[in-house]
Design a protein around this motif. Structure first.
Motif, short mmCIF file in Angstrom:
data_model
loop_
_atom_site.label_atom_id
_atom_site.label_comp_id
_atom_site.label_asym_id
_atom_site.label_seq_id
_atom_site.Cartn_x
_atom_site.Cartn_y
_atom_site.Cartn_z
N ASP A 57 48.82 -10.96 -6.09
CA ASP A 57 49.90 -11.94 -5.96
C ASP A 57 49.34 -13.34 -6.18
O ASP A 57 48.16 -13.59 -5.94
N LYS A 58 50.23 -14.24 -6.56
CA LYS A 58 49.78 -15.60 -6.85
C LYS A 58 50.63 -16.57 -6.04
O LYS A 58 51.86 -16.42 -5.97
N ASP A 59 49.98 -17.54 -5.41
CA ASP A 59 50.72 -18.54 -4.61
C ASP A 59 51.10 -19.71 -5.49
O ASP A 59 50.39 -20.07 -6.43
N LYS A 71 53.06 -13.01 -17.87
CA LYS A 71 52.28 -11.77 -18.07
C LYS A 71 50.77 -12.08 -18.15
O LYS A 71 49.93 -11.25 -17.86
N ARG A 72 50.44 -13.29 -18.59
CA ARG A 72 49.04 -13.70 -18.67
C ARG A 72 48.50 -13.96 -17.26
O ARG A 72 48.93 -14.87 -16.60
N ARG A 73 47.59 -13.15 -16.82
CA ARG A 73 47.00 -13.34 -15.50
C ARG A 73 45.48 -13.18 -15.62
O ARG A 73 44.97 -12.71 -16.63
N SER A 74 44.77 -13.56 -14.56
CA SER A 74 43.33 -13.30 -14.52
C SER A 74 43.13 -11.83 -14.15
O SER A 74 43.47 -11.43 -13.04
N ILE A 75 42.64 -11.07 -15.11
CA ILE A 75 42.43 -9.63 -14.90
C ILE A 75 40.92 -9.38 -14.81
O ILE A 75 40.17 -9.71 -15.74
N TYR A 76 40.51 -8.82 -13.68
CA TYR A 76 39.07 -8.62 -13.44
C TYR A 76 38.66 -7.16 -13.59
O TYR A 76 37.48 -6.88 -13.80
N ALA A 77 39.61 -6.23 -13.43
CA ALA A 77 39.27 -4.80 -13.57
C ALA A 77 39.52 -4.40 -15.01
O ALA A 77 40.65 -4.11 -15.42
N SER A 89 39.93 -12.69 -18.34
CA SER A 89 39.77 -13.76 -17.35
C SER A 89 38.95 -14.86 -18.00
O SER A 89 38.43 -14.69 -19.12
N LEU A 90 38.87 -15.99 -17.32
CA LEU A 90 38.16 -17.14 -17.89
C LEU A 90 36.96 -17.44 -16.99
O LEU A 90 37.14 -17.68 -15.80
N GLN A 91 35.78 -17.41 -17.58
CA GLN A 91 34.54 -17.63 -16.81
C GLN A 91 33.78 -18.84 -17.32
O GLN A 91 33.92 -19.22 -18.49
N HIS A 92 32.96 -19.40 -16.43
CA HIS A 92 32.20 -20.62 -16.78
C HIS A 92 30.77 -20.53 -16.29
O HIS A 92 30.44 -21.12 -15.26
N TYR A 93 29.95 -19.79 -17.00
CA TYR A 93 28.52 -19.75 -16.67
C TYR A 93 27.75 -20.79 -17.48
O TYR A 93 26.54 -20.90 -17.34
C1 LIG Z 1 40.11 -24.73 -16.35
C2 LIG Z 1 40.07 -23.40 -15.66
C3 LIG Z 1 38.85 -22.93 -15.17
C4 LIG Z 1 38.78 -21.66 -14.58
N1 LIG Z 1 37.55 -21.15 -14.22
C5 LIG Z 1 37.47 -19.89 -13.76
C6 LIG Z 1 36.19 -19.29 -13.49
O1 LIG Z 1 35.14 -19.90 -13.73
N2 LIG Z 1 36.16 -18.04 -12.99
C7 LIG Z 1 37.32 -17.32 -12.78
O2 LIG Z 1 37.24 -16.17 -12.34
N3 LIG Z 1 38.53 -17.86 -13.04
C8 LIG Z 1 38.63 -19.10 -13.52
N4 LIG Z 1 39.85 -19.64 -13.83
C9 LIG Z 1 41.08 -18.84 -13.58
C10 LIG Z 1 41.88 -19.36 -12.39
O3 LIG Z 1 41.21 -19.11 -11.19
C11 LIG Z 1 43.23 -18.66 -12.44
O4 LIG Z 1 43.85 -18.95 -13.68
C12 LIG Z 1 44.15 -19.10 -11.31
O5 LIG Z 1 43.65 -18.68 -10.07
C13 LIG Z 1 45.56 -18.53 -11.47
O6 LIG Z 1 45.55 -17.13 -11.60
P1 LIG Z 1 46.10 -16.39 -12.91
O7 LIG Z 1 45.15 -16.69 -14.04
O8 LIG Z 1 46.11 -14.93 -12.56
O9 LIG Z 1 47.46 -16.92 -13.22
C14 LIG Z 1 39.95 -20.89 -14.42
C15 LIG Z 1 41.18 -21.39 -14.90
C16 LIG Z 1 41.22 -22.62 -15.52
C17 LIG Z 1 42.53 -23.10 -16.07
#
Ligand SMILES: Cc1cc2nc3c(=O)[nH]c(=O)nc-3n(C[C@H](O)[C@H](O)[C@H](O)COP(=O)(O)O)c2cc1C
Length: 200
Positions: A186-188, A11-17, A147-151
């Motif tokens: 979708d995720k590959d 269920k944990r995914r990168s959600i941008y919206a 989502s996880l960002q790195h600025y």
């Molecule tokens: C260490 C790490 C760094 C990441 N850095 C970014 C990032 O800077 N920007 C971003 O949009 N997503 C970032 N992500 C998210 C990944 O792109 C994402 O987890 C991956 O594509 C799988 O998709 P999901 O999170 O929907 O399962 C990062 C994930 C990890 C684990």
């Protein structure tokens, strides 16, 4: 084997919206983040992970800093428009978690255990990665997207100044979160036989 835990991880995914239409109060989310980080492991139980949970104008401030900083770097106006739209999608959420490593803890361990010295920095990274995934999943459990960002490190100085953070806290990631306005795509996956081995 049924695994509720893996259902949650999926269920944990990168959600941008994202939007700010979250019912939970800031204190509830703060407590959730706090408990989740406290329940996450760290090398030698060093507890090097720091989390700052920002809401409202304080969360917006992070994304203002990112926009201002990137504005000085991205020279092409069209490219910067795209950057601004992306930043706006993070600002549109309910809040932002900043993840930091307390480098004082890492340096003290390096001095205390010289034979392991080279391990403490990567172990701190592993600990913060574990905590990030756990918080991300804990938010997902509540129906909150992130989502996880790195600025970092571009924004480090301005962020420290804006929130008066201790000098030894090194920014490692920014996690915007909020109501899920559109699901993840979708995720590959790599073929399983390239990734896993079962050896009996
Ligand atoms: C260490 C790490 C760094 C990441 N850095 C970014 C990032 O800077 N920007 C971003 O949009 N997503 C970032 N992500 C998210 C990944 O792109 C994402 O987890 C991956 O594509 C799988 O998709 P999901 O999170 O929907 O399962 C990062 C994930 C990890 C684990």
């Amino acid at each position: 084997m049924e695994s509720k835990f893996n259902e949650l991880l999926a269920k944990r995914r990168s959600i941008y919206a994202l939007s700010d239409r979250v019912d939970a109060q800031p204190e509830e989310i703060f407590n959730l983040v706090k408990e989740t980080v406290r329940n996450s492991p760290s090398a030698f139980n060093s507890q090097s992970v720091r989390a700052v949970v920002l809401f409202g104008a304080s969360s917006d401030k992070v994304w203002d800093i990112v926009e201002e900083t990137l504005g000085k770097i991205v020279k092409d106006p069209e490219a910067f428009k795209k950057t601004q739209a992306k930043i706006a999608s993070f600002r549109a959420g309910y809040g932002t978690v900043l993840y930091l490593t307390d480098t004082e803890i890492v340096h003290n361990l390096e001095k205390q255990f010289p034979s392991y010295a080279a391990n403490f920095a990567p172990w701190a990274e592993q600990a913060i990665g574990g905590a990030q995934q756990a918080v991300w999943a804990a938010l997902a459990e509540q129906g909150i997207g992130a989502s996880l960002q790195h600025y970092n490190p571009l924004i480090d100085e301005a962020v420290h100044e804006a929130f008066n953070l201790p000098a030894s806290w090194q920014l490692r990631a920014e996690m915007p979160f909020g109501a899920i306005e559109a699901p993840a795509g979708d995720k590959d996956y790599l073929p399983e036989n390239e990734v896993f081995k079962l050896i009996k």
